[in-house]
Structure formats: C-alpha cells, structure tokens
Design an enzyme around this catalytic site. Structure first.
Site, short mmCIF file in Angstrom:
data_model
loop_
_atom_site.label_atom_id
_atom_site.label_comp_id
_atom_site.label_asym_id
_atom_site.label_seq_id
_atom_site.Cartn_x
_atom_site.Cartn_y
_atom_site.Cartn_z
N HIS A 217 0.84 -1.21 0.00
CA HIS A 217 0.00 0.00 0.00
C HIS A 217 0.87 1.25 0.00
O HIS A 217 1.20 1.80 1.04
CB HIS A 217 -0.90 -0.04 1.25
N HIS B 270 1.39 5.17 -1.98
CA HIS B 270 0.89 6.19 -2.91
C HIS B 270 2.10 6.88 -3.54
O HIS B 270 2.88 7.52 -2.84
CB HIS B 270 0.02 7.22 -2.18
N LEU B 271 2.24 6.75 -4.86
CA LEU B 271 3.39 7.34 -5.55
C LEU B 271 3.07 8.67 -6.24
O LEU B 271 3.97 9.37 -6.65
CB LEU B 271 3.99 6.34 -6.55
N ARG B 272 1.81 8.97 -6.41
CA ARG B 272 1.33 10.28 -6.92
C ARG B 272 1.63 10.56 -8.38
O ARG B 272 1.29 11.65 -8.86
CB ARG B 272 1.89 11.44 -6.08
N ASN C 181 -5.01 5.98 -6.96
CA ASN C 181 -5.68 7.30 -6.84
C ASN C 181 -4.76 8.42 -7.34
O ASN C 181 -4.43 9.36 -6.63
CB ASN C 181 -6.18 7.57 -5.42
N HIS D 8 -10.83 -0.14 1.15
CA HIS D 8 -10.70 0.97 2.11
C HIS D 8 -12.04 1.03 2.82
O HIS D 8 -13.02 1.55 2.27
CB HIS D 8 -10.38 2.25 1.33
N HIS E 43 -5.46 -0.95 5.75
CA HIS E 43 -5.26 -0.19 6.99
C HIS E 43 -6.34 -0.40 8.05
O HIS E 43 -7.02 0.55 8.44
CB HIS E 43 -5.08 1.30 6.70
N ASN F 75 -6.35 8.99 7.25
CA ASN F 75 -7.61 8.29 7.05
C ASN F 75 -7.33 6.80 6.79
O ASN F 75 -6.66 6.50 5.81
CB ASN F 75 -8.34 8.89 5.85
N ASP G 273 0.80 2.55 3.75
CA ASP G 273 -0.08 3.67 3.36
C ASP G 273 0.74 4.96 3.23
O ASP G 273 0.26 6.05 3.58
CB ASP G 273 -1.25 3.85 4.32
O1 DOR Z 1 -4.74 9.10 4.80
C1 DOR Z 1 -4.95 8.66 3.67
N1 DOR Z 1 -4.32 9.15 2.60
N2 DOR Z 1 -5.85 7.68 3.50
C2 DOR Z 1 -6.25 7.26 2.27
O2 DOR Z 1 -7.06 6.39 2.20
C3 DOR Z 1 -5.71 7.90 1.07
C4 DOR Z 1 -4.40 8.51 1.33
C5 DOR Z 1 -3.95 9.45 0.25
O3 DOR Z 1 -4.03 9.11 -0.93
O4 DOR Z 1 -3.43 10.53 0.59
ZN ZN Z 2 -7.07 4.08 2.35
#
Ligand code: DOR
Ligand code: ZN
Length: 434
Positions: free
Chosen positions: A60, A62-64, A94, A181, A234, A280, A307
C-alpha cells in the site's frame, strides 16, 4: 553484473553465514559461498552484526505519478522505498488520471522498471475514476503488461454492496483480490478524527470505529458468499480485529493489513491540531493500538503496509479541516515495526519477514519477492543493523514531501543495504551509485 559475497550476516537474526549473490540469485550460502569460483572476483560486503531479511514488500504505497509529481514521483517514491529496505511496492491507483485502464497501469509499471530501484506493481482501480459507479476494465488491467492482481478504490470505499459483490466475483477469473478501504461514507460525513473522548473535547466531527467495522463485516460476508479473496486495507480498530478474527474462524479468505502509524500513534496527538497527524482512517485509541499489535502477533492481521501518503506542503501545512489526510511511511516502517513489535517480543525476525515481505508478496501474487533467504532464491534482500538507532528528520527523507508523523523521534534499526535481484540499490544507508 559483478557477484557479491556478503560475509557473516545473520538471516532472520539467526546463525551468521556467508551469502553469494550472482546473476540475480543467491547462488550459494555458508562455506560453499566463499568456495564458489564466482566468489573469486566478487565484491566483498562485511555483514558482521547485520541481520538479513528478504527485501520488504509494501502492499500500500501512494506514488502520486501521474498527476501530482510535486508531491511524489515513481522515482522519488522508489528511492524512499529502497532506503526503507523495500524491493517491491504496490502503487495505489488514486492518481490523476486514475489508474483504471490498461494504459495507465502499464505507464506506472514501466516508470517503475525504468527507475529500477524497486519493483513497482500497480494496483488497479475497482471502479471507473474511483467514483463507485461502474466497474473499471479489471480484466484488461489483469492481462496488461502490468499483470494487475490487486484492485482498490483506496482513498474511497467501494460502498455500494452490489458493485462490491460484482468486483469480488469478477476478479476470481484471474486470481485477483479486492483491497477495500473500509469506510461507510454516511457514517463518516465531515469526519475529522477518531470519534471518542478526544474528538468530544476538541469539538471535531468524529469518525466512528463502527464505520470501518460495518464495512469489513459486510465484505467478509460477501467474500464468503461469492468465494472470492478480500483484503482489508489499513485496519485500525479493536472491533475490526474481532470481525476479521471471526471471519477467519469461519474460513473466509480474508487478509488484513495494519499501518506503522496505527501501531504506534494515538488520537491524542490531534490536540495540537498539527495536520501531520491527520490520516484516514484516523489515529485511534491506546486500546486499539494494543489490540492491533496483538492481532499482528497472532496472525489475525497478516501484514504491515505503509499507506505511504506524501502530500505537498500547500495541501498539508494548512488548517486542520482543510489539510489532506495521509503520512509518509516507507523510510520509517521497518524501524516502527522493530519498536512496536520486535523489541517488546511480539514478533521475532522471522515474524518481521513474514509480515513485511513474505505475506504481502503472496497476497499480491508476486512470485519472485518475499522468498526465503536461501540458495536458489532471487537475491532480493535487505541488510539491517539492529543495534543502530536514528532520529527521524523529514527534510532528509528521499520523498518529495516531508509529512512524517515521526519527526524528531528516535527509532531503532537502520537499513544498511538493499539488493534488487543481486544489484545493490542501497549501500551504507545511501542510494547506491550517488
Ligand atoms: O490518509 C490517507 N491518505 N488515506 C487514504 O485512504 C488515502 C491517502 C492518500 O491518498 O493521501
Ligand atoms: Zn485508504
């Protein structure tokens, strides 16, 4: 590529031995390593006092990229991952555009290969644009060059029960898994932090534990009903632990992850309104933290997943209500797990390898990651100095963003070196060749 002879490192913290890496694999161990003819011109690495584990695997991240390259790129996130001891990360969809087609997942996959620091395995969105309206082209992503096996609308919940059912049914055809999620949207409208004593005191809208637990319970029943694989992202409450434990006792094919921040931090951090603690699902109570640690030790929770959620300063360093949720994790995860699980005796090094490498690789169906440290296996390895400590400093992390909730904390254990298919990506705690 030159062979590498690691001398006297301790696999899983057990008996120290020599390891010979050549042609991407561990080709010999013990006395046979030094005796092998390929050892003659190998690079010698002193492993004395170091623990060696299979390279870590993050389910999990996030690479953006594409879309928010100011917050993180595949390159910067890969660097953070390698420095954190990872050899593979699963990239959440996302992004902008959303990774919901074969084209976008292949783009992320290729960017990862080009950077070459870790294997970047894209996760595909479950629904088009993560809007929760209709299923994305799951089969096209599965059969693409990226061979997607994990699907998630992370950041949002697949809250429509019928869509969730269809997604679970659909991915069975290619042995996929839906990573949920779990957040009932109506129960968390406007939520700013965990619903409890602290939120009542601060007057912030609460995010009740039941909003997570209700979705996990529903999804376990759906997974049972259609005979499919469910993964819970998470997991953050003691009640969720009970729901997953009960489902596993019934034989549901469900797995669950916990983040390092939910293993260490509690909701009372919010009292200073520093948005670095906004995440989150939110930070929960001390009772939840101890239930999560116990569940990870007992195997009710299967893996630690970071995360890792980088955010640019204009999105994060703003008033609490408007700040984006999320925290950095890749470079601190191992140390936090050592602090919360290994040092208190809840997991040994074999356990750390299981929850941070072997099981995440298995859930995500990566066959050459999370393998044993043994002859004939791929040379995806991390060397750790268990006795070194360090002080976290957001400015010196490789991520393009600085939102670490562990700023200024002293944590145990340092990643000394990381090897991806026998090639050194990190040495002496720094990116190799830089
Ligand atoms: O805190 C979080 N950030 N929870 C998520 O589910 C998404 C993530 C994000 O992409 O920043
Ligand atoms: Zn999440």
């Amino acid at each position: 590529m030159r062979a590498v002879l690691i001398r006297g490192a301790a696999p899983y913290g057990e008996q120290p031995l020599d390891l010979l890496l050549a042609d991407g694999s561990i080709v010999a161990t013990g006395p046979a390593a030094g005796a092998d003819e390929r050892a003659a011109d190998a690079e010698i690495v002193d492993g004395a006092g170091l623990v060696v584990l299979p390279g870590l695997v993050d389910l999990h991240t996030h690479l953006r990229e594409p879309g928010r390259e100011d917050a993180e790129t595949v390159a910067s996130g890969s660097a953070a991952a390698a420095l954190g001891g990872y050899t593979a990360v699963f990239a959440m969809p996302n992004t902008d555009p959303t990774a919901d087609t074969a084209g976008v997942v292949e783009q992320v996959y290729r960017l990862g290969r080009d950077v070459g620091l870790v294997d970047v395995q894209p996760i595909g969105a479950v629904t088009v644009g993560r809007k929760g309206e209709r299923l994305a082209e799951l089969a096209a992503m599965a059969t693409s060059a990226a061979a997607v096996r994990v699907f998630s609308d992370d950041g949002d919940c697949v809250s429509d029960a019928l869509l969730m059912r269809r997604a679970l049914e659909y991915v069975k055809a290619f042995d996929g898994v839906i990573a949920q999620h779990a957040q009932e949207p109506r129960l968390t409208q406007g939520a700013q932090m965990h619903e409890g004593e602290v939120s009542a005191r601060l007057g912030l809208t609460g995010w009740p534990a039941v909003a997570e637990e209700a979705i996990i319970a529903r999804d376990c029943l759906l997974a049972d009903h259609v005979g499919s694989r469910l993964h819970v992202c998470h997991l953050s409450t003691s009640g969720s632990v009970e729901v997953v434990a009960a489902a596993k006792r019934r034989g549901t094919t469900v797995t669950a992850e916990v983040t390092p921040h939910h293993l260490l931090l509690t909701d009372d951090r919010v009292v200073g309104y520093d948005p670095v603690f906004k995440v989150n699902p939110p930070l929960r109570t001390a009772g939840d933290v101890s239930a999560l640690r116990k569940a990870l030790a007992d195997g009710v929770i299967d893996v630690v997943a970071t995360d890792h959620a980088p955010h640019a300063s204009q999105d994060k360093e703003t008033e609490w209500d408007n700040a984006s949720p999320g925290m950095l994790g890749l470079q601190t995860a191992l140390s936090v797990v050592l602090q919360t699980m290994l040092l208190p005796g809840l997991l040994d090094w074999r356990g750390v390898a299981r929850v941070m490498s072997e099981t995440p690789a298995r859930i995500g169906r990566l066959t050459d990651q999370g393998r044993p440290v043994a002859t004939g296996e791929p040379a995806n390895l991390v060397l750790i100095d268990p006795d070194a400590g360090w002080t976290v400093d957001g400015d010196s992390l490789a991520s393009l963003s600085g939102n670490t909730p562990f700023q200024g904390m002293e944590l145990p254990g340092r990643v000394v070196a990381t090897y991806l298919r026998g090639r050194c990506t990190v040495s002496a705690g720094m990116l190799a060749g830089r």
